[in-house]
Each structure stands twice: as C-alpha cells, then as structure tokens.
Write a protein that holds these residues in place. Structure first.
Motif, PDB file in Angstrom:
ATOM      1  N   GLU A   1       1.002  -1.149  -0.062  1.00  0.00           N
ATOM      2  CA  GLU A   1      -0.022   0.304  -0.069  1.00  0.00           C
ATOM      3  C   GLU A   1       1.072   1.159   0.016  1.00  0.00           C
ATOM      4  O   GLU A   1       0.631   2.571   0.464  1.00  0.00           O
ATOM      5  CB  GLU A   1      -1.020  -0.001   1.171  1.00  0.00           C
ATOM      6  N   ALA A   2       1.747   1.296  -0.024  1.00  0.00           N
ATOM      7  CA  ALA A   2       3.405   2.896  -0.475  1.00  0.00           C
ATOM      8  C   ALA A   2       2.113   3.165  -1.447  1.00  0.00           C
ATOM      9  O   ALA A   2       1.854   3.508  -2.979  1.00  0.00           O
ATOM     10  CB  ALA A   2       4.290   1.719  -0.942  1.00  0.00           C
ATOM     11  N   LYS A   3       2.642   4.543  -1.161  1.00  0.00           N
ATOM     12  CA  LYS A   3       1.889   5.211  -2.042  1.00  0.00           C
ATOM     13  C   LYS A   3       3.273   6.847  -2.856  1.00  0.00           C
ATOM     14  O   LYS A   3       3.872   7.372  -1.861  1.00  0.00           O
ATOM     15  CB  LYS A   3       0.757   6.313  -1.471  1.00  0.00           C
ATOM     16  N   ASN A   4       2.773   6.772  -3.883  1.00  0.00           N
ATOM     17  CA  ASN A   4       3.415   7.789  -4.236  1.00  0.00           C
ATOM     18  C   ASN A   4       3.119   9.428  -4.212  1.00  0.00           C
ATOM     19  O   ASN A   4       1.909   9.552  -3.204  1.00  0.00           O
ATOM     20  CB  ASN A   4       3.711   7.959  -5.412  1.00  0.00           C
ATOM     21  N   MET A   5       3.631  10.045  -4.852  1.00  0.00           N
ATOM     22  CA  MET A   5       3.194  11.696  -4.652  1.00  0.00           C
ATOM     23  C   MET A   5       1.925  11.977  -4.861  1.00  0.00           C
ATOM     24  O   MET A   5       1.179  12.972  -4.035  1.00  0.00           O
ATOM     25  CB  MET A   5       4.684  12.615  -4.996  1.00  0.00           C
ATOM     26  N   TYR A   6       1.003  11.477  -5.548  1.00  0.00           N
ATOM     27  CA  TYR A   6      -0.401  11.631  -5.792  1.00  0.00           C
ATOM     28  C   TYR A   6      -1.179  10.931  -4.981  1.00  0.00           C
ATOM     29  O   TYR A   6      -2.358  10.452  -5.265  1.00  0.00           O
ATOM     30  CB  TYR A   6      -0.405  11.331  -7.586  1.00  0.00           C
ATOM     31  N   GLY A   7      -0.715   9.589  -4.076  1.00  0.00           N
ATOM     32  CA  GLY A   7      -1.282   9.035  -3.225  1.00  0.00           C
ATOM     33  C   GLY A   7      -1.588   7.552  -3.606  1.00  0.00           C
ATOM     34  O   GLY A   7      -2.191   7.409  -3.825  1.00  0.00           O
ATOM     35  N   GLU A   8      -1.521   7.694  -4.446  1.00  0.00           N
ATOM     36  CA  GLU A   8      -1.305   6.061  -5.333  1.00  0.00           C
ATOM     37  C   GLU A   8      -0.383   5.307  -5.071  1.00  0.00           C
ATOM     38  O   GLU A   8       0.630   5.142  -5.046  1.00  0.00           O
ATOM     39  CB  GLU A   8      -1.361   6.244  -7.401  1.00  0.00           C
ATOM     40  N   THR A   9      -1.410   4.023  -5.121  1.00  0.00           N
ATOM     41  CA  THR A   9      -0.332   2.306  -4.982  1.00  0.00           C
ATOM     42  C   THR A   9      -0.002   1.998  -6.291  1.00  0.00           C
ATOM     43  O   THR A   9      -0.714   2.171  -6.765  1.00  0.00           O
ATOM     44  CB  THR A   9      -1.595   2.104  -3.757  1.00  0.00           C
ATOM     45  N   PRO A  10       0.331   0.831  -5.911  1.00  0.00           N
ATOM     46  CA  PRO A  10       0.967   0.276  -7.137  1.00  0.00           C
ATOM     47  C   PRO A  10      -0.547  -0.609  -7.820  1.00  0.00           C
ATOM     48  O   PRO A  10      -0.275  -0.578  -8.891  1.00  0.00           O
ATOM     49  CB  PRO A  10       1.808  -0.728  -6.771  1.00  0.00           C
ATOM     50  N   LEU A  11      -1.579  -0.787  -7.134  1.00  0.00           N
ATOM     51  CA  LEU A  11      -2.278  -1.362  -7.920  1.00  0.00           C
ATOM     52  C   LEU A  11      -3.171   0.050  -8.772  1.00  0.00           C
ATOM     53  O   LEU A  11      -3.855  -0.141  -9.883  1.00  0.00           O
ATOM     54  CB  LEU A  11      -4.355  -1.131  -6.866  1.00  0.00           C
ATOM     55  N   HIS A  12      -3.392   0.901  -8.140  1.00  0.00           N
ATOM     56  CA  HIS A  12      -3.862   2.717  -9.061  1.00  0.00           C
ATOM     57  C   HIS A  12      -2.778   2.448  -9.913  1.00  0.00           C
ATOM     58  O   HIS A  12      -3.455   3.182 -11.442  1.00  0.00           O
ATOM     59  CB  HIS A  12      -3.682   3.759  -7.793  1.00  0.00           C
TER      60      HIS A  12
END
Length: 270
Positions: free
Chosen positions: A36-47
């Motif tokens: 569930e790690a998130k990038n700067m846009y709040g996106e997870t790998p699943l996103h």
C-alpha cells in the motif's frame, strides 16, 4: 526535478512486469515490499496497474491482498482509473478484474464522481456502461439482502431487551416503531437511496423511583448505538449535585461541562 516517490513495485506494476513484481513480493529480506505504499499523488501500485490497464499486475496485487478501495489524493480508486484507461484503449480487462474483486462501483472521488459518472462524461462504450451498470445493480441487491439480515438481527436484539421490561406497553410500542424507522433508513442507504437526517431524539423519562426509568434509558442507549446514532452504548448517569451549582450562575457552566462531551449520548439525571 520532480520526485514521484515511487517504489519499484509501482514501476513494475505500471509496466505489467509480473516477473519483477513476483520477485519483489517474494523478496526474502528483512524489509518487505509495502503493498500500500503511495507515491506523491497518493497512488498505490494497484492504482498504477489499473490506470495503465495492466490486468496481470492487477490480478497479482489483488491476489497478494492489495486494498481494492484504496483512494489516491484526488479520491479516485483503482476502479476509477481503470475506467479512464478503458475510455482510451477500449480494453476492459482491468475493469472486469476489479469488479470481480467486488470493487465499489458507487465509490466517489473528491468531486463526488463515481466511475460510471466519469464514463458518462467520456462517452464510453455501451459495453463498458452495461458492465458497470450490471455490477452496480448486483452490489445493490447484495447489500439489500445483507441489510435485511442485519435488520432482523438488530430487531431480535431489541426484542430481547424489551422482553426484560415488565409492563410499559405503550413505551415498548413507541421504541419498536422508532427502531423500525431508523433500520429502514439503513436499508435505504444500502440500496443507494438518499435518506435525510433524522432529528436527534430528546426524551424525558418521568416517574416515581423504581418505575424503570434508568433501565429504559439504558436500553435506549443500546438501541441508539445499534442503529449507528451513537458511537458507544454507554449511558452517562448523573445526580442533581453533578449539575446544580453551589452559587448563582454556576449551574449553567457546570451542566455544560457534563453534557458537551456527550453530544447526543444517552444522559440520565436523577
């Protein structure tokens, strides 16, 4: 230089590289890969997998326990992004996989838009619209069935509580009627219907000592908690000395200090 703060799992999921994904997810080291790690846009790998239509990556992440309802900073779920990808490519495979994992078709982003709303704006294909409509209808039916089961269980619990009260038939009737109304609202919400807020109930139980005032208030507290109005079923009981001040002008502030933290929690005054 813009820092995306993406993990290797984000990147491999976005490119549908399931071999690298499997290597990362099976990494034997002490530091495990964060699903569930998130990038700067709040996106997870699943996103990332969903918005690029990487169906095999979506399947692998879901199989490993990725949260299908995770929301990015803009409130979009993986289903929102999979629908956006489908508008461009007419590849519905990621959408189907997410729906098969019971992704919420009625989830709203920060603008109040559901995946179907975005599809309507983008003039999506009839096939994709039918797919989402069918899923939404199935979800509503399933939630309605679940709500019916929960309603029956809650009414049974209420009846068990009321059975412990001797007499007070008119009060029991009123409590049953009131509970049924609130539980019916729950079922309507489960079906996706708009339900207006009910006014918080204010009640006074009057009578001589030993007539059951406290017992009824405690049952009422359980009822309010049961239908979701109260966070807990705790009933706060106070004496006259807890509310009435020793000096003129002290009663109001003293009472407010007791009542304010409770909001609409059940409150008994002797």
């Amino acid at each position: 230089m813009i820092q995306m703060a993406q993990t290797p799992l984000h990147v491999s999921a976005g490119y549908n590289n399931v071999e690298i994904m499997q290597f990362l997810l099976d990494w034997p080291g002490a530091e495990k890969v964060e699903l569930e790690a998130k990038n700067m846009y709040g996106e997870t790998p699943l996103h990332m997998a969903a918005k690029n239509g990487c169906n095999e990556a979506v399947k692998m992440l879901l199989a490993r326990g990725a949260f299908v309802e995770s929301k990015a900073n803009n409130g979009m779920t993986p289903l929102h992004l999979a629908v956006w990808h489908s508008l461009r490519s007419e590849d519905y495979s990621a959408v189907k996989t997410l729906l098969e994992s019971d992704a919420d078709g009625s989830a709203e982003d920060n603008e109040g838009m559901t995946p179907l709303n975005h599809l309507s704006q983008g003039q999506g294909s009839e096939k994709l619209q039918k797919l989402l409509h069918r899923h939404l209808e199935e979800q509503r039916k399933r939630r309605a069935i679940e709500a019916c089961s929960e309603t029956k269980a809650k009414m049974d619990a209420l009846e068990n509580e009321l059975a412990s009260i001797v007499g007070l038939h008119s009060l029991k009737l009123q409590l049953r009627k009131w509970a049924k109304g609130m539980l019916l609202d729950e079922r309507r919400r489960a079906l996706g219907l708009k339900v207006g807020p009910r006014r918080p109930p204010h009640m006074a139980f009057l009578g001589n000592p030993g007539t059951g005032k406290t017992m009824v208030a405690r049952i009422l507290g359980k009822l309010l908690h049961m239908v979701g109005i109260l966070a807990t079923d705790k009933v706060t009981e106070v004496q006259r000395t807890d509310l009435v001040g020793e000096f003129v002008g002290h009663t109001g502030p003293k009472t407010r200090r007791k009542v304010r933290p409770l909001l609409i929690r059940c409150f008994i005054c002797y």
